[in-house]
Design a protein around this motif. Structure first.
Motif, short mmCIF file in Angstrom:
data_model
loop_
_atom_site.label_atom_id
_atom_site.label_comp_id
_atom_site.label_asym_id
_atom_site.label_seq_id
_atom_site.Cartn_x
_atom_site.Cartn_y
_atom_site.Cartn_z
N GLU A 1 -17.74 8.03 6.08
CA GLU A 1 -18.74 7.80 7.12
C GLU A 1 -18.85 6.32 7.49
O GLU A 1 -18.92 5.98 8.66
CB GLU A 1 -20.10 8.32 6.68
N GLY A 2 -18.85 5.46 6.49
CA GLY A 2 -19.06 4.04 6.74
C GLY A 2 -17.80 3.30 7.15
O GLY A 2 -17.83 2.46 8.05
N LEU A 3 -16.68 3.61 6.51
CA LEU A 3 -15.44 2.90 6.81
C LEU A 3 -14.54 3.66 7.77
O LEU A 3 -13.57 3.12 8.28
CB LEU A 3 -14.66 2.62 5.51
N GLY A 4 -14.83 4.93 8.00
CA GLY A 4 -14.04 5.70 8.95
C GLY A 4 -12.73 6.24 8.41
O GLY A 4 -11.86 6.63 9.18
N ALA A 5 -12.57 6.28 7.09
CA ALA A 5 -11.34 6.84 6.51
C ALA A 5 -11.31 8.34 6.76
O ALA A 5 -12.35 9.00 6.78
CB ALA A 5 -11.27 6.55 5.01
N ARG A 6 -10.11 8.87 6.96
CA ARG A 6 -9.98 10.32 7.16
C ARG A 6 -10.25 11.09 5.88
O ARG A 6 -10.64 12.24 5.92
CB ARG A 6 -8.58 10.66 7.66
#
Length: 112
Positions: free
Chosen positions: A56-61
């Motif tokens: 959610e915070g870093l946008g990793a899949r």
């Protein structure tokens, strides 16, 4: 003093910035086979929070969680090419400096 703290924070900020570019982040629990029974709930909570922060915070899949015994080094991490970056969870005395040759630069070569 003031300078070492500032330098540490700058390195930490740079590492988090690099993690923002990762599609998949590996959460590495070093020495996880020796986690004390009373600390396991805290470890599970920390991993849950890190998974949420990564997606959610870093946008990793996605995230992968690894339990590695012994010292963690670049060769062990090289066995997980699906991960673009890693977050190491360990006790202070576990030897995380092996990941940062050259005085803790935070850079290492992934064998390929």
């Amino acid at each position: 003093g003031h300078r070492p703290t500032r330098r540490y924070l700058m390195k930490r900020y740079a590492a988090v910035t690099r993690l923002r570019e990762c599609d998949a982040i590996g959460l590495v629990v070093a020495g996880g086979l020796h986690v004390r029974r009373d600390a396991r709930a805290g470890l599970r909570r920390t991993l849950r929070n890190l998974r949420r922060l990564a997606t959610e915070g870093l946008g990793a899949r996605g995230t992968y969680t690894f339990l590695l015994g012994g010292n963690v080094d670049a060769n062990k991490l090289g066995n997980y090419p699906e991960c673009d970056g890693f977050v190491l969870l360990t006790c202070p005395g576990h030897g995380a400096d092996a990941l940062a040759p050259g005085g803790g630069s935070g850079e290492f070569h992934v064998p390929g």
